[in-house]
Design a protein around this motif. Sequence first.
Motif, PDB file in Angstrom:
ATOM      1  N   UNK A   1       0.806  -1.212   0.000  1.00  0.00           N
ATOM      2  CA  UNK A   1       0.000   0.000   0.000  1.00  0.00           C
ATOM      3  C   UNK A   1       0.839   1.263   0.000  1.00  0.00           C
ATOM      4  N   UNK A   2       1.931   1.242   0.764  1.00  0.00           N
ATOM      5  CA  UNK A   2       2.801   2.421   0.825  1.00  0.00           C
ATOM      6  C   UNK A   2       3.526   2.643  -0.503  1.00  0.00           C
ATOM      7  N   UNK A   3       3.847   1.559  -1.198  1.00  0.00           N
ATOM      8  CA  UNK A   3       4.448   1.699  -2.532  1.00  0.00           C
ATOM      9  C   UNK A   3       3.452   2.367  -3.473  1.00  0.00           C
ATOM     10  N   UNK A   4       2.193   1.965  -3.361  1.00  0.00           N
ATOM     11  CA  UNK A   4       1.154   2.591  -4.185  1.00  0.00           C
ATOM     12  C   UNK A   4       1.050   4.081  -3.875  1.00  0.00           C
ATOM     13  N   UNK A   5       1.149   4.426  -2.603  1.00  0.00           N
ATOM     14  CA  UNK A   5       1.114   5.843  -2.217  1.00  0.00           C
ATOM     15  C   UNK A   5       2.346   6.575  -2.741  1.00  0.00           C
ATOM     16  N   UNK A   6       3.489   5.918  -2.713  1.00  0.00           N
ATOM     17  CA  UNK A   6       4.720   6.518  -3.239  1.00  0.00           C
ATOM     18  C   UNK A   6       4.557   6.837  -4.725  1.00  0.00           C
TER      19      UNK A   6
ATOM     20  N   UNK B   1      11.989  -8.894  -3.234  1.00  0.00           N
ATOM     21  CA  UNK B   1      12.951  -8.479  -4.260  1.00  0.00           C
ATOM     22  C   UNK B   1      12.284  -7.595  -5.306  1.00  0.00           C
ATOM     23  N   UNK B   2      11.060  -7.981  -5.717  1.00  0.00           N
ATOM     24  CA  UNK B   2      10.334  -7.183  -6.704  1.00  0.00           C
ATOM     25  C   UNK B   2       9.899  -5.844  -6.111  1.00  0.00           C
ATOM     26  N   UNK B   3       9.508  -5.852  -4.831  1.00  0.00           N
ATOM     27  CA  UNK B   3       9.113  -4.597  -4.193  1.00  0.00           C
ATOM     28  C   UNK B   3      10.299  -3.633  -4.107  1.00  0.00           C
TER      29      UNK B   3
ATOM     30  N   UNK C   1      -0.221  -0.967  -9.594  1.00  0.00           N
ATOM     31  CA  UNK C   1       0.249  -1.209  -8.235  1.00  0.00           C
ATOM     32  C   UNK C   1      -0.900  -1.504  -7.282  1.00  0.00           C
ATOM     33  N   UNK C   2      -2.100  -1.103  -7.660  1.00  0.00           N
ATOM     34  CA  UNK C   2      -3.271  -1.414  -6.829  1.00  0.00           C
ATOM     35  C   UNK C   2      -3.937  -2.707  -7.314  1.00  0.00           C
ATOM     36  N   UNK C   3      -4.469  -2.673  -8.525  1.00  0.00           N
ATOM     37  CA  UNK C   3      -5.124  -3.853  -9.102  1.00  0.00           C
ATOM     38  C   UNK C   3      -4.752  -3.923 -10.576  1.00  0.00           C
TER      39      UNK C   3
END
Length: 557
Positions: A361-366, A427-429, A486-488
């Motif tokens: 979720x934080x990656x999506x926010x980033x 690793x992907x994140x 990144x979400x869906x």
Amino acid sequence: MYLSVIVNTLGGLAIFVLGMKFMTEGLQMSAGNRIRNILRAVSSNRILGCLTGTVVTAIIQSSSATTVMVIGFVTAGLMTLEQAVGVIIGANIGTTMTAQLIAFKFEALALPAIAIGVPMKFFATRKKYRYAGEIIAGFGLLFFGLSLMGDGLKPLRTDPAVVEFFTKFDPAHTGGLILCVLTGAVVTMIVQSSSATVGLTMTLATQGLISLPAAIALVLGENIGTTITAQLATIGSGNVNSYRAANAHTLFNVLGVILVTAIFPWFLQAVDWVTITLMHAPANTMVDGAYPHAGRFVANAHTLFNVLNAVIFLTFFPILIKVTLALSPKDKEAGDPLFRMPQFDQRTLDNPVAAMAQVRGEISHMAEVVRAAYCNAIESIMQHDHKNIRKWQRFERHIDEMHKTLMLVLTQIMQSEINEEASQEISEQIRIINNLERIGDAVEIIAMLGEDIMDKDIPMSPQSWEDLQTMREKVGQFLDLIRQGLRTPPANFLEEAEILEASIDALRENIRCAYIERLKNAQCSVEGGTIFMNMITRMEKIGDCCFTIARAVTRQV
């Protein structure tokens, strides 16, 4: 005697909690990705949300773990308040499966399960077998702990002082009922495991130390006490909806207990009917001074309460949400929510599945921050906005801080016990986070070049501005696709990414050729043209980073 009873009871409870921890962690590691994907797919339909929460919690045998994951999703903006509340209602039902399992009395299998599970956990070469060993060992420890608690409490059955003490827990009158509910709530808040306190209550009832009505009243209180988990999970959160989800959890459990205590005699009759009529387990059966069916009554009361509570509050779901909003703080966020920093409490970090869910979720926010930084820089350049262009410094600092925080969290998760699937996802994140940070760096350079154009009043040809606008729109489309992915991720996500990547590369080449022609024909200045092509190149690099992110996303799902 009392010292022996205390040691055996507390030791048995500790082993029970250890068994629950082993079993829950093994189940989470075995089904981690599937659990997160199920939760991410939750729709706004409250019935489906409730069923999802029930299934997930029944799988991992921990409403606390489900609640922490849900709060993490809400904090990161991946789940709405309505979705979260629906799932938490279902988690309350799912957690009763532990009590139902305990009621089957598998004590005879405890030591064989430990003998099989422990060697598998510590000596198996493959992680999936180690997780299976953890589940089996946890199952054995759970029932071994119950057996120790039962043996430890046996001497108290004939002790007059103990019998007199427990007679105070008599829900036949209002004071005794309230005492039972409050005791169950307080003990569960201290232990922070409703399964442990329900297990202890079942043991007390089985040994005849407390009556069945008292045991059922204690379980009602334990349902209040378990809400402390959600409240603790919101500590430090900057998202107001996470507080609201936790408050909704507390609200419907407290209101549900108040309702059931108001109709307590009829509730007891319903539990009796279910257990005696449908399961043929009479309450007064005694074997060796114990009541073997008492645990079944307690487990059924636990399940019946939560199912009844779920039906009531799903029916009046909009009212529950409105009351929650009215009782919750209006705003827990300081300043612009876009510049909210990722926050992870220790409870989430101790749960790798929940932590990785929140990282997503934080990656999506980033990605939202990166997209906003890009739009701010390009729009300011196109509009010659001297004031807004300088916001790039705040965006850059924030993106760098987000990158640093998320990398620290992922490093901490990697150092814990995780399976191969989770390791690959991390690793992907990391690859996604690094590329988002690179996009931020490219935006920084574009903004600085734009400042040069405005500060030095460097001339650029009309065609250059048109080409810049065309590239801006194409790269903006790619950033929007990445945000969605990144979400869906849509079914054709990677194919769309490949098309956009190829079109941006081709567009850059066409723009470069057209610029060279203008330069030959003296239709643009060298200084302005150099800055222009530098910006186009940086925008093309953003496209490259977006494509790398798209490839990483498709390997995660």
